[in-house]
Design an enzyme around this catalytic site. Structure first.
Site, mmCIF file in Angstrom:
data_model
loop_
_atom_site.group_PDB
_atom_site.id
_atom_site.type_symbol
_atom_site.label_atom_id
_atom_site.label_comp_id
_atom_site.label_asym_id
_atom_site.label_seq_id
_atom_site.Cartn_x
_atom_site.Cartn_y
_atom_site.Cartn_z
ATOM 1 N N LYS A 9 0.837 -1.204 0.000
ATOM 2 C CA LYS A 9 0.000 0.000 0.000
ATOM 3 C C LYS A 9 0.877 1.262 0.000
ATOM 4 O O LYS A 9 2.090 1.183 0.219
ATOM 5 C CB LYS A 9 -0.921 -0.037 1.226
ATOM 6 C CG LYS A 9 -1.906 -1.215 1.213
ATOM 7 C CD LYS A 9 -2.854 -1.129 2.409
ATOM 8 C CE LYS A 9 -3.792 -2.331 2.468
ATOM 9 N NZ LYS A 9 -4.795 -2.189 3.552
ATOM 10 N N TYR A 49 -12.346 -2.016 -3.044
ATOM 11 C CA TYR A 49 -12.889 -2.122 -1.687
ATOM 12 C C TYR A 49 -14.424 -2.088 -1.690
ATOM 13 O O TYR A 49 -15.033 -1.651 -0.713
ATOM 14 C CB TYR A 49 -12.316 -1.012 -0.811
ATOM 15 C CG TYR A 49 -10.875 -1.271 -0.395
ATOM 16 C CD1 TYR A 49 -10.509 -2.442 0.283
ATOM 17 C CD2 TYR A 49 -9.874 -0.339 -0.672
ATOM 18 C CE1 TYR A 49 -9.193 -2.686 0.661
ATOM 19 C CE2 TYR A 49 -8.550 -0.574 -0.280
ATOM 20 C CZ TYR A 49 -8.225 -1.751 0.384
ATOM 21 O OH TYR A 49 -6.931 -1.984 0.768
ATOM 22 N N ASN A 112 -1.897 -0.298 7.145
ATOM 23 C CA ASN A 112 -1.322 -1.602 7.522
ATOM 24 C C ASN A 112 -0.445 -2.202 6.427
ATOM 25 O O ASN A 112 -0.253 -3.391 6.353
ATOM 26 C CB ASN A 112 -2.423 -2.551 7.991
ATOM 27 C CG ASN A 112 -3.488 -2.774 6.955
ATOM 28 O OD1 ASN A 112 -3.355 -2.304 5.826
ATOM 29 N ND2 ASN A 112 -4.542 -3.502 7.305
ATOM 30 N N HIS A 115 -1.754 -5.455 1.260
ATOM 31 C CA HIS A 115 -3.043 -6.092 0.980
ATOM 32 C C HIS A 115 -2.814 -7.478 0.416
ATOM 33 O O HIS A 115 -1.891 -7.673 -0.377
ATOM 34 C CB HIS A 115 -3.819 -5.261 -0.054
ATOM 35 C CG HIS A 115 -4.951 -6.021 -0.699
ATOM 36 N ND1 HIS A 115 -6.182 -6.137 -0.091
ATOM 37 C CD2 HIS A 115 -5.023 -6.742 -1.849
ATOM 38 C CE1 HIS A 115 -6.962 -6.889 -0.858
ATOM 39 N NE2 HIS A 115 -6.294 -7.266 -1.929
ATOM 40 N N GLU A 126 -9.110 -9.463 -8.643
ATOM 41 C CA GLU A 126 -8.131 -8.381 -8.445
ATOM 42 C C GLU A 126 -6.987 -8.488 -9.452
ATOM 43 O O GLU A 126 -6.538 -7.471 -9.999
ATOM 44 C CB GLU A 126 -7.634 -8.405 -6.992
ATOM 45 C CG GLU A 126 -8.749 -7.984 -6.037
ATOM 46 C CD GLU A 126 -8.479 -8.258 -4.564
ATOM 47 O OE1 GLU A 126 -7.356 -8.660 -4.207
ATOM 48 O OE2 GLU A 126 -9.416 -8.060 -3.756
#
Ligand code: IDP
Ligand code: MG
Length: 132
Positions: A9, A49, A112, A115, A126
């Protein structure tokens, strides 16, 4: 060979952690089948998302994931989805065990650093979105 979609990310890219995260996957036993640095646009982030649209943090999440480049990867290995999720650790770094990527490199659920797809169907969805 099983495969899944993994993405460093924007916080992980900005902190210079691409190399360390790729190394974690390689050391675990995965093969990196494809990889690229890319920028998600608003529409891609909302599609990525989509399952979290109803959450109060959805706007913040989309703003964060589009805030800078991400490093997208197709990783291959046995039980790729499950092994990648185990290596990545729990969503909230506070609950992620030390030794997992989130446990070792992150402190906040909103940033975080990595992913990983949560099932085979989403992994293919994805991969199809980002590698065409
Ligand atoms: P996952 O990334 O472990 O699969 P998901 O439930 O799919 O977790 O949530 C996607 C991402 O949304 C998480 O990785 C995290 O960065 C973010 N997120 C989840 N819960 C919260 C929250 O309560 N506040 C802010 N961001 C959150
Ligand atoms: Mg998820």
């Amino acid at each position: 060979m099983d495969r899944t979609f993994v993405m460093v990310k924007p916080d992980g890219v900005a902190r210079g952690l691409i190399g360390k995260i790729v190394t974690r996957f390689e050391e675990k036993g995965f093969t990196i089948a494809a990889a690229k640095l890319m920028q998600l646009n608003q529409l891609e982030a909302e599609r990525h998302y989509d399952h979290l649209r109803a959450k109060a943090f959805f706007g913040e999440l989309v703003a964060f994931i589009t805030s800078g480049p991400v490093f997208a990867m197709i990783v291959e290995g046995k039980d790729a989805v499950k092994n990648a999720r185990a290596l990545i650790g729990a969503t909230n770094p506070l609950e992620a065990a030390l030794g997992t990527i989130r446990g070792d490199y992150a402190m906040d659920v909103a940033s975080n650093i990595v992913h990983g797809s949560d099932n085979d169907e989403n992994a293919e969805r994805e991969i199809g979105m980002y590698f065409r």
